[in-house]
Design a protein around this motif. Sequence first.
Motif, PDB file in Angstrom:
ATOM      1  N   ALA A  23      -1.501 -13.460   9.107  1.00  0.00           N
ATOM      2  CA  ALA A  23      -0.060 -13.735   9.039  1.00  0.00           C
ATOM      3  C   ALA A  23       0.772 -12.483   9.318  1.00  0.00           C
ATOM      4  O   ALA A  23       1.993 -12.555   9.405  1.00  0.00           O
ATOM      5  N   GLY A  24       0.105 -11.336   9.451  1.00  0.00           N
ATOM      6  CA  GLY A  24       0.822 -10.093   9.744  1.00  0.00           C
ATOM      7  C   GLY A  24       1.412  -9.427   8.515  1.00  0.00           C
ATOM      8  O   GLY A  24       2.246  -8.534   8.637  1.00  0.00           O
ATOM      9  N   GLU A  25       1.006  -9.839   7.328  1.00  0.00           N
ATOM     10  CA  GLU A  25       1.550  -9.271   6.101  1.00  0.00           C
ATOM     11  C   GLU A  25       0.917  -7.921   5.764  1.00  0.00           C
ATOM     12  O   GLU A  25       1.610  -7.017   5.333  1.00  0.00           O
ATOM     13  N   ILE A  26      -0.377  -7.798   5.920  1.00  0.00           N
ATOM     14  CA  ILE A  26      -1.082  -6.557   5.593  1.00  0.00           C
ATOM     15  C   ILE A  26      -1.231  -5.732   6.871  1.00  0.00           C
ATOM     16  O   ILE A  26      -1.723  -6.238   7.881  1.00  0.00           O
ATOM     17  N   PRO A  39      -5.730   0.783   7.481  1.00  0.00           N
ATOM     18  CA  PRO A  39      -5.541   2.219   7.261  1.00  0.00           C
ATOM     19  C   PRO A  39      -5.042   2.474   5.832  1.00  0.00           C
ATOM     20  O   PRO A  39      -4.069   1.859   5.396  1.00  0.00           O
ATOM     21  N   ARG A  40      -5.718   3.343   5.108  1.00  0.00           N
ATOM     22  CA  ARG A  40      -5.406   3.580   3.701  1.00  0.00           C
ATOM     23  C   ARG A  40      -3.941   3.971   3.495  1.00  0.00           C
ATOM     24  O   ARG A  40      -3.264   3.422   2.625  1.00  0.00           O
ATOM     25  N   THR A  45       1.407   2.614   1.438  1.00  0.00           N
ATOM     26  CA  THR A  45       2.851   2.567   1.647  1.00  0.00           C
ATOM     27  C   THR A  45       3.361   1.137   1.547  1.00  0.00           C
ATOM     28  O   THR A  45       4.379   0.858   0.905  1.00  0.00           O
ATOM     29  N   TRP A  46       2.654   0.204   2.181  1.00  0.00           N
ATOM     30  CA  TRP A  46       3.030  -1.209   2.132  1.00  0.00           C
ATOM     31  C   TRP A  46       2.975  -1.740   0.712  1.00  0.00           C
ATOM     32  O   TRP A  46       3.883  -2.422   0.254  1.00  0.00           O
ATOM     33  N   ALA A  54       7.169 -10.185  -5.023  1.00  0.00           N
ATOM     34  CA  ALA A  54       6.515 -10.320  -3.720  1.00  0.00           C
ATOM     35  C   ALA A  54       4.993 -10.317  -3.872  1.00  0.00           C
ATOM     36  O   ALA A  54       4.297 -11.078  -3.208  1.00  0.00           O
ATOM     37  N   LEU A  55       4.481  -9.473  -4.752  1.00  0.00           N
ATOM     38  CA  LEU A  55       3.041  -9.419  -4.978  1.00  0.00           C
ATOM     39  C   LEU A  55       2.536 -10.736  -5.568  1.00  0.00           C
ATOM     40  O   LEU A  55       1.494 -11.242  -5.170  1.00  0.00           O
TER      41      LEU A  55
END
Length: 86
Positions: A23-26, A39-40, A45-46, A54-55
């Motif tokens: 879905a492009g969220e992560i 990428p860590r 940051t995300w 949101a979580l």
Amino acid sequence: MRVAEVAPILGVSRQRAYQLIYAGEIPHIRMGERCIRIPRGAFETWLVSLDERALNKLRTNEAPGGTAESSGQTFDGRDGPRDVEF
């Protein structure tokens, strides 16, 4: 990071983590056709940018924007992307 490492941090299943990636969220990088890495630094940051509401939506199959997720893609471990060990 591998998807299997990210899922428990978010408190979701591996399948749900793949849904969020599709879905492009992560934030993620595709390495070839079947290998996905997160990428860590981008993930941290995300994650920090998400508020608690949101979580919770990520954990309950809703996109953070408040709409139900409609990607329709699932991952059952047999016919989708797989983690590749290096």
